[in-house]
Motif scaffolding. Structure first.
Motif, PDB file in Angstrom:
ATOM      1  N   ARG A 204       0.837  -1.206   0.000  1.00 59.43           N
ATOM      2  CA  ARG A 204       0.000   0.000   0.000  1.00 59.43           C
ATOM      3  C   ARG A 204       0.869   1.253   0.000  1.00 59.43           C
ATOM      4  O   ARG A 204       0.634   2.187  -0.789  1.00 59.43           O
ATOM      5  N   VAL A 205       1.866   1.266   0.863  1.00 57.86           N
ATOM      6  CA  VAL A 205       2.743   2.435   0.979  1.00 57.86           C
ATOM      7  C   VAL A 205       3.459   2.699  -0.346  1.00 57.86           C
ATOM      8  O   VAL A 205       3.522   3.842  -0.819  1.00 57.86           O
ATOM      9  N   VAL A 206       3.983   1.643  -0.947  1.00 54.20           N
ATOM     10  CA  VAL A 206       4.696   1.793  -2.214  1.00 54.20           C
ATOM     11  C   VAL A 206       3.750   2.301  -3.296  1.00 54.20           C
ATOM     12  O   VAL A 206       4.090   3.203  -4.081  1.00 54.20           O
ATOM     13  N   ARG A 207       2.567   1.728  -3.356  1.00 58.45           N
ATOM     14  CA  ARG A 207       1.594   2.126  -4.377  1.00 58.45           C
ATOM     15  C   ARG A 207       1.234   3.611  -4.230  1.00 58.45           C
ATOM     16  O   ARG A 207       1.224   4.363  -5.224  1.00 58.45           O
ATOM     17  N   GLU A 208       0.950   4.037  -3.015  1.00 60.39           N
ATOM     18  CA  GLU A 208       0.567   5.425  -2.785  1.00 60.39           C
ATOM     19  C   GLU A 208       1.725   6.381  -3.094  1.00 60.39           C
ATOM     20  O   GLU A 208       1.528   7.446  -3.689  1.00 60.39           O
ATOM     21  N   ALA A 209       2.929   5.982  -2.716  1.00 55.57           N
ATOM     22  CA  ALA A 209       4.089   6.853  -2.930  1.00 55.57           C
ATOM     23  C   ALA A 209       4.383   7.036  -4.413  1.00 55.57           C
ATOM     24  O   ALA A 209       4.647   8.155  -4.873  1.00 55.57           O
ATOM     25  N   VAL A 210       4.330   5.954  -5.168  1.00 57.05           N
ATOM     26  CA  VAL A 210       4.635   6.039  -6.594  1.00 57.05           C
ATOM     27  C   VAL A 210       3.563   6.842  -7.323  1.00 57.05           C
ATOM     28  O   VAL A 210       3.847   7.620  -8.237  1.00 57.05           O
ATOM     29  N   ALA A 211       2.317   6.703  -6.908  1.00 59.15           N
ATOM     30  CA  ALA A 211       1.247   7.501  -7.517  1.00 59.15           C
ATOM     31  C   ALA A 211       1.444   8.991  -7.247  1.00 59.15           C
ATOM     32  O   ALA A 211       1.153   9.837  -8.102  1.00 59.15           O
ATOM     33  N   MET A 223      15.545  11.231  -5.296  1.00 61.16           N
ATOM     34  CA  MET A 223      15.238  12.334  -4.385  1.00 61.16           C
ATOM     35  C   MET A 223      13.872  12.140  -3.724  1.00 61.16           C
ATOM     36  O   MET A 223      13.722  12.343  -2.517  1.00 61.16           O
ATOM     37  N   ARG A 224      12.891  11.714  -4.501  1.00 64.35           N
ATOM     38  CA  ARG A 224      11.522  11.650  -3.998  1.00 64.35           C
ATOM     39  C   ARG A 224      11.247  10.419  -3.147  1.00 64.35           C
ATOM     40  O   ARG A 224      10.477  10.476  -2.185  1.00 64.35           O
ATOM     41  N   LEU A 225      11.880   9.283  -3.514  1.00 65.53           N
ATOM     42  CA  LEU A 225      11.538   8.005  -2.887  1.00 65.53           C
ATOM     43  C   LEU A 225      12.710   7.344  -2.172  1.00 65.53           C
ATOM     44  O   LEU A 225      12.530   6.307  -1.526  1.00 65.53           O
TER      45      LEU A 225
END
Length: 336
Positions: A204-211, A223-225
């Motif tokens: 869930r965390v990965v999905r939300e972050a990439v979106a 830089m972002r992730l």
């Protein structure tokens, strides 16, 4: 040679203009390999490794005398999302263990005849939770790249970089998902040992972050992730390229950091080999994306540079055979 960049744009320029393999030394090493007292190809991949190493070092008959292992440690704000089985304090505790010689990487570095350096990167100030905002701003990621760049000793002739950072398998999974697509579930693993619910939470965390952080190149994604330790590994890998120092990549997290370079400059990892395939589920998929064949597959998933350090002796053996064996002429053996 201290870092000569202070922005991501300047770092991109360094990647673009990084030195290439020495074609003359590469050809001479290939010629030497063909004259050694063995049937052609009898040492298998060791021959390819030795020739590759010779090309980067600029000599047909190289040696490995000063391998260096560097461990970077950083803390991640995303741990607030419950992505790790261990608290963030473990990062600092493990740094102390490295410094006191008590970790696996200390033993593996010693066995490989490698120096070991440990750099803790602002452990008291975690990166931002990247489900909410960018993990780092440009100044922050550049500072970490510079830390990695400056950590590489100029006399080093083989480099391994590793990491310590609670939450960093989530960061690596998010980077891999952002760079190579697929589903979040394709890239997440159990890391420090999360249960099924924890695994679903990581996805869930990965999905939300990439979106949230779509677009940009590999350095933007870093830089972002990423985390400070991932950026520092990327900086060290780039510095090694500037000095024609071959690099052995470690596990999933190191490879994710390296992938950010490759997605920014396609040939940025030509001076690297994959030390091993870890037990972290997505590591092999990430290596496949980078067209890297691992030297070892021992079901390791420790990080710390451990798999890369273990592979140092594979490179040492390859180079020792290539440079130390006699040619047919030298040995007075008939060459079929």
């Amino acid at each position: 040679m201290p870092a000569t960049f202070s922005t991501l744009a300047e770092f991109r320029t360094l990647l673009t203009h990084a030195p290439k393999i020495d074609a003359i030394a590469l050809g001479e090493a290939q010629d030497r390999n063909g004259q050694l007292t063995k049937p052609p190809g009898a040492l298998g991949r060791l021959e390819d490794l030795a020739i590759w190493y010779a090309g980067w070092r600029g000599t047909a008959r190289p040696s490995i005398d000063a391998p260096q292992v560097i461990i970077f440690a950083g803390n991640h704000g995303v741990t607030a999302q419950g992505v790790s089985a261990f608290p963030a304090e473990v990062t600092e505790q493990m740094v102390m263990n490295f410094q006191h010689g008590g970790a696996a990487i200390n033993q593996l570095s010693k066995a490989a005849g490698a120096s070991l350096d440990v750099h803790a990167l602002s452990l008291d100030v975690p990166t931002q939770d990247f489900t909410q905002t960018s993990a780092m701003d440009e100044a922050g990621v550049v500072d970490a790249l510079v830390a990695g760049w400056n950590a590489v000793a100029p006399h080093t002739d083989l480099l391994v970089v590793g990491e310590m950072g609670i939450g960093n398998t989530t960061s690596a999974a998010a980077i891999a998902h952002a760079l190579f697509g697929g589903q979040a579930e394709d890239w997440v693993g159990r890391g420090t040992g999360v249960d099924d619910a924890g695994l679903a939470n990581k996805a869930r965390v990965v999905r939300e972050a990439v979106a949230l952080h779509a677009g940009g190149d590999g350095l933007d994604t870093l830089m972002r992730l990423g985390g400070r330790e991932l950026a520092a590994m990327a900086g060290a890998i780039a510095k090694a390229r500037s000095l024609r120092i071959p690099v052995i990549l470690d596990g999933f997290i190191c490879t994710a950091a390296a992938a950010c370079l490759a997605q920014t400059q396609p040939d940025a990892l030509d001076h690297t080999v994959a030390g091993h395939a870890s037990a972290e589920a997505a590591h092999r998929a990430l290596l496949a994306q980078l067209d890297k064949q691992p030297l070892l597959a021992l079901n390791m998933r420790l990080g710390e540079g451990s798999g890369g350090a273990l592979a140092i002796n594979i490179l040492k053996s390859a180079v020792a055979c290539h440079s130390g064996m006699a040619t047919f002429a030298e040995a007075g053996v008939s060459d079929a």
